[in-house]
Enzyme design. Structure first.
Site, PDB file in Angstrom:
ATOM      1  NE  ARG A  33      -3.142   2.396   3.153  1.00 19.07           N
ATOM      2  CZ  ARG A  33      -2.782   3.124   4.202  1.00 19.07           C
ATOM      3  NH1 ARG A  33      -1.745   2.754   4.959  1.00 19.07           N
ATOM      4  NH2 ARG A  33      -3.448   4.216   4.525  1.00 19.07           N
ATOM      5  NE  ARG A  74      -5.035  15.211   6.511  1.00 22.07           N
ATOM      6  CZ  ARG A  74      -4.650  14.303   7.394  1.00 22.07           C
ATOM      7  NH1 ARG A  74      -4.212  14.699   8.577  1.00 22.07           N
ATOM      8  NH2 ARG A  74      -4.682  13.020   7.096  1.00 22.07           N
ATOM      9  CE  LYS A 218      -8.837   4.135   3.848  1.00 21.28           C
ATOM     10  NZ  LYS A 218      -7.716   5.108   3.802  1.00 21.28           N
ATOM     11  CB  THR A 276      -6.706   1.120  11.500  1.00 24.29           C
ATOM     12  OG1 THR A 276      -7.233   1.414  10.211  1.00 24.29           O
ATOM     13  CG2 THR A 276      -6.139   2.395  12.104  1.00 24.29           C
TER      14      THR A 276
END
Length: 467
Positions: A33, A74, A218, A276
């Site tokens: 990845r 963000r 995802k 994760t």
């Protein structure tokens, strides 16, 4: 193949050398990845070349996954990190506006002020900072800090339970996708997918660039969970991204959601990745915690197609050891059996029902091997979804691309093999290959399932052949 669960390793500063990439393949990495949230384009090109070179040197079919950043929210840059205390007020404002309080930062999504409501929770930096939205204005919000911590630059923001009107793909995503297609990526992952339309938009963008990458969605927020069936059906694979998902939902719900999504992926015939913080402590430490061992074991017991390492292999001190640990855990738990969701697959067409019959036959014959002949990998994926118990499961295809894309499919070992005009000759070629490569002994029973053309006739077929 003694290990059925496929393993994904994220590359980064700790693993960017050709030597380390080769060692990761030797240990058991099936997919690499590249996280485009952090990767520069020239670095990604270089990594793609190294992955192909190291895989080719080993005659291994290893997949390349580009993970797009997606429409994440963000914070802006701050000169020095803010040391926050309980009760402090922090301002988040649109870019181009001036601060009105000492603790102030911008956000990269100006529409956030329109989406949020006073009294809701705002989470910063993957759960390290919790805040309550006290005041909402057109160009800024004011939040009260609920726990002490540090707020630095470009920290990720989550808004649990809030529906955000973010686009499916950002301008950066489009540029990164073009690079992925240039590098002949086998998979592209869409971040913060919220409904099936987002998956379709990403697939359309791949096709517009004439790419062959399959789509991984995802699952990272509550809206995605609500739309899970439609997202699963629109995707080629699902990634349970437990970092953001674990912030968006109550933490005690996360194990239940993981199992529920895995089960639904089985039922609807889609591959599923658990990701994760699998071995998060090993970023620093040479051994996993017992809780991490149990977590990884649970994912393998649930018979996920793949487990993914992130920071453990990209920036950790022990990337090779992390992969070795995951190989040991998954191999051991697989010997004790699985949860059996493969029995719940919804069989919708003749091809899937043929695959079920082949799996039943192979599982009933002592020492039998299961073989799939497939041009696009679809039949191999259908067969793997039924979770056959046979110890060896092979797929033959004439395309390298299909071999690489099957690197994500649980329990399948894929080989490239040109198909003959007749299926009988193709079967004999496959059997000879397995004997010559010492994958099986002469006389081993092979249950062969196929949907390829034979003498220009397409037929779903099962053949019992002794090598």
């Amino acid at each position: 193949m003694s290990r059925r669960t496929k393993l994904i390793a994220t590359l980064g500063p700790a693993t960017e050398s050709a030597e380390i990439i080769g060692q990761l393949i030797d240990i058991g990495a099936n997919v690499f990845r590249l996280n485009m949230s952090h990767a520069k384009h020239e670095w990604a090109r270089d990594m793609s070349r190294k992955i192909r070179q190291q895989a080719n040197a080993r005659m291994a079919h290893v997949a390349l996954l580009f993970d797009l950043t997606g429409p994440s929210i963000r914070t802006g840059d701050v000169e020095t990190p803010y040391e926050l205390k309980i009760g402090d007020l922090v301002e988040f404002r649109r870019e181009g506006t001036e601060p009105t309080v000492p603790l102030s930062t911008t956000v990269n999504y100006g529409g956030m002020m329109d989406d949020v409501a006073e009294g809701r929770t705002l989470v910063v930096d993957n759960g390290t900072l919790l805040m309550e939205i006290r005041t909402r204005k057109d160009d800024r919000i004011l939040c009260e800090v609920k726990n002490a911590g540090t707020l630095g630059s470009r920290r990720h923001i989550n808004l649990p339970g809030t529906r955000l009107n973010l686009p499916a793909m950002t301008e950066k995503d489009h540029k990164d996708l073009a690079l992925a297609i240039e590098c002949e990526a086998d998979y592209v992952a869409g971040s913060f997918v919220r409904d099936a339309a987002h998956v379709h938009e990403l697939r359309d963008a791949v096709q517009a660039l004439e790419g062959t990458a399959q789509i991984i969605a995802k699952i990272e927020d509550q809206e995605a969970v609500r739309n899970i069936d439609a997202i699963i059906q629109a995707s080629d694979a699902i990634m349970i991204a437990r970092g953001d998902l674990g912030i968006e939902v109550a933490f005690e719900e996360l194990p239940i959601l993981q199992r529920r999504i895995i089960k639904r992926c089985h039922e609807l015939g889609r591959r599923v990745i658990v990701a994760t913080q699998l071995l998060e402590s090993m970023i620093q430490n040479p051994t996993p915690t017992r809780a991490e061992v149990t977590d990884c074991s649970n994912a393998a017991y649930e018979e996920a197609d793949a487990l993914m390492l992130s920071g453990e292999t990209s920036i950790g001190k022990h990337p090779l050891r992390c992969l070795e640990v995951l190989v040991k855990i998954t191999s051991r738990i697989e010997r004790s059996g699985g949860l059996g969701y493969g029995q719940d697959v919804l069989l919708r067409d003749e091809r899937q029902k043929t695959a079920r019959a082949a799996v039943t036959l192979a599982d009933s014959l002592p020492d039998a091997r299961l073989v799939v002949l497939t041009r696009r990998g679809v039949l191999a994926n259908h067969t793997a979804m039924l979770r056959p118990r046979t110890s060896e499961f092979y797929a033959f295809t004439p395309k390298n691309l299909v071999c690489r894309q099957l690197a994500l499919t649980r329990n399948v070992t894929a080989f490239k093999l040109p198909f003959a005009a007749s299926i009988d000759e193709t079967v004999q070629r496959a059997a000879n290959f397995l004997i010559e490569s010492e994958n099986l002994k002469p006389g081993t029973p092979l249950v062969i399932v196929s949907d390829i053309l034979s003498n220009h006739i397409a037929a779903n077929s099962i053949i019992l052949h002794h090598a």
